[in-house]
Write a protein that holds these residues in place. Sequence first.
Motif, PDB file in Angstrom:
ATOM      1  N   PHE A  16       0.672  -1.406  -0.059  1.00  0.00           N
ATOM      2  CA  PHE A  16       0.083  -0.038   0.163  1.00  0.00           C
ATOM      3  C   PHE A  16       0.907   1.397   0.033  1.00  0.00           C
ATOM      4  N   ASN A  17       2.118   1.206   0.536  1.00  0.00           N
ATOM      5  CA  ASN A  17       3.032   2.417   0.414  1.00  0.00           C
ATOM      6  C   ASN A  17       3.311   2.732  -0.809  1.00  0.00           C
ATOM      7  N   LYS A  18       3.640   1.662  -1.427  1.00  0.00           N
ATOM      8  CA  LYS A  18       4.383   1.747  -2.804  1.00  0.00           C
ATOM      9  C   LYS A  18       3.133   2.263  -3.913  1.00  0.00           C
ATOM     10  N   ALA A  19       1.666   1.842  -3.815  1.00  0.00           N
ATOM     11  CA  ALA A  19       0.812   2.096  -4.599  1.00  0.00           C
ATOM     12  C   ALA A  19       0.432   3.511  -4.505  1.00  0.00           C
ATOM     13  N   ASN A  20      -0.131   4.113  -5.521  1.00  0.00           N
ATOM     14  CA  ASN A  20      -0.745   5.328  -5.532  1.00  0.00           C
ATOM     15  C   ASN A  20      -2.137   5.380  -4.952  1.00  0.00           C
ATOM     16  N   ASN A  33      -2.658   9.875 -13.188  1.00  0.00           N
ATOM     17  CA  ASN A  33      -2.116  11.027 -14.238  1.00  0.00           C
ATOM     18  C   ASN A  33      -2.232  12.467 -13.655  1.00  0.00           C
ATOM     19  N   GLY A  34      -1.681  12.744 -12.319  1.00  0.00           N
ATOM     20  CA  GLY A  34      -1.766  14.053 -11.783  1.00  0.00           C
ATOM     21  C   GLY A  34      -3.105  14.332 -11.030  1.00  0.00           C
ATOM     22  N   SER A  35      -4.032  13.358 -11.200  1.00  0.00           N
ATOM     23  CA  SER A  35      -5.427  13.918 -10.531  1.00  0.00           C
ATOM     24  C   SER A  35      -5.419  12.955  -9.118  1.00  0.00           C
ATOM     25  N   VAL A  36      -6.329  13.561  -8.558  1.00  0.00           N
ATOM     26  CA  VAL A  36      -6.634  12.685  -7.000  1.00  0.00           C
ATOM     27  C   VAL A  36      -8.014  12.399  -7.183  1.00  0.00           C
ATOM     28  N   ILE A  37      -8.296  11.158  -7.062  1.00  0.00           N
ATOM     29  CA  ILE A  37      -9.585  10.519  -7.299  1.00  0.00           C
ATOM     30  C   ILE A  37     -10.145  10.062  -6.120  1.00  0.00           C
ATOM     31  N   ALA A  38     -11.282  10.401  -5.521  1.00  0.00           N
ATOM     32  CA  ALA A  38     -11.822  10.011  -4.270  1.00  0.00           C
ATOM     33  C   ALA A  38     -12.884   8.955  -4.683  1.00  0.00           C
ATOM     34  N   GLU A  39     -12.747   7.578  -4.417  1.00  0.00           N
ATOM     35  CA  GLU A  39     -13.929   6.678  -4.830  1.00  0.00           C
ATOM     36  C   GLU A  39     -14.768   6.409  -3.684  1.00  0.00           C
ATOM     37  N   CYS A  40     -15.827   6.750  -3.316  1.00  0.00           N
ATOM     38  CA  CYS A  40     -16.798   6.964  -2.298  1.00  0.00           C
ATOM     39  C   CYS A  40     -18.124   6.187  -2.805  1.00  0.00           C
ATOM     40  N   ARG A  46     -25.171   8.875   3.346  1.00  0.00           N
ATOM     41  CA  ARG A  46     -26.519   9.776   3.015  1.00  0.00           C
ATOM     42  C   ARG A  46     -26.140  11.083   3.036  1.00  0.00           C
ATOM     43  N   GLU A  47     -24.691  11.610   2.989  1.00  0.00           N
ATOM     44  CA  GLU A  47     -24.442  12.895   2.718  1.00  0.00           C
ATOM     45  C   GLU A  47     -22.870  12.885   2.144  1.00  0.00           C
ATOM     46  N   VAL A  48     -22.546  13.954   1.412  1.00  0.00           N
ATOM     47  CA  VAL A  48     -21.305  14.145   1.121  1.00  0.00           C
ATOM     48  C   VAL A  48     -20.278  13.917   2.201  1.00  0.00           C
ATOM     49  N   PRO A  49     -19.311  13.046   2.111  1.00  0.00           N
ATOM     50  CA  PRO A  49     -18.483  12.993   3.181  1.00  0.00           C
ATOM     51  C   PRO A  49     -17.468  14.270   3.267  1.00  0.00           C
ATOM     52  N   GLN A  50     -17.299  14.789   4.704  1.00  0.00           N
ATOM     53  CA  GLN A  50     -16.353  15.900   4.886  1.00  0.00           C
ATOM     54  C   GLN A  50     -14.855  15.511   4.952  1.00  0.00           C
ATOM     55  N   THR A  51     -14.463  13.981   5.083  1.00  0.00           N
ATOM     56  CA  THR A  51     -13.285  13.658   5.303  1.00  0.00           C
ATOM     57  C   THR A  51     -12.362  13.483   4.156  1.00  0.00           C
ATOM     58  N   VAL A  52     -12.842  13.973   2.814  1.00  0.00           N
ATOM     59  CA  VAL A  52     -12.327  13.559   1.681  1.00  0.00           C
ATOM     60  C   VAL A  52     -11.011  14.758   1.516  1.00  0.00           C
ATOM     61  N   GLY A  53      -9.990  14.473   1.162  1.00  0.00           N
ATOM     62  CA  GLY A  53      -8.858  15.281   1.008  1.00  0.00           C
ATOM     63  C   GLY A  53      -9.065  16.433   0.370  1.00  0.00           C
ATOM     64  N   LYS A  54      -8.403  17.600   0.538  1.00  0.00           N
ATOM     65  CA  LYS A  54      -8.807  18.846  -0.024  1.00  0.00           C
ATOM     66  C   LYS A  54      -8.404  18.839  -1.356  1.00  0.00           C
ATOM     67  N   TYR A  55      -7.462  18.168  -1.666  1.00  0.00           N
ATOM     68  CA  TYR A  55      -6.917  18.074  -3.034  1.00  0.00           C
ATOM     69  C   TYR A  55      -7.542  17.152  -4.196  1.00  0.00           C
ATOM     70  N   VAL A  56      -8.610  16.556  -3.717  1.00  0.00           N
ATOM     71  CA  VAL A  56      -9.314  15.438  -4.597  1.00  0.00           C
ATOM     72  C   VAL A  56      -9.723  16.584  -5.842  1.00  0.00           C
TER      73      VAL A  56
END
Length: 79
Positions: A16-20, A33-40, A46-56
């Motif tokens: 997990f440390n080596k994987a992106n 590819n330079g993007s940060v993707i949050a797979e939720c 029931r609501e948009v999570p507030q714990t998603v990283g700010k650079y997503v």
Amino acid sequence: MLTCIFLLISDSYEFFNKANYSRSYPCDEKRQNGSVIAECNGRRLREVPQTVGKYVTALDLSDNYITHITNESFQGLQN
């Protein structure tokens, strides 16, 4: 026995440390590819999570129970 458990844990950490890819509650975030993707998707949210990283830069909220979204739902996201 303890040696085997230690080796399994060590190998898992390195994988997990080596994987992106990082796991964070309740979403998984990965770099691609330079993007940060949050797979939720499919998390029974029931609501948009507030714990998603700010650079997503992409947020997948499909297959959840979210019925109400406002501008404040995304206030912590910069992109």
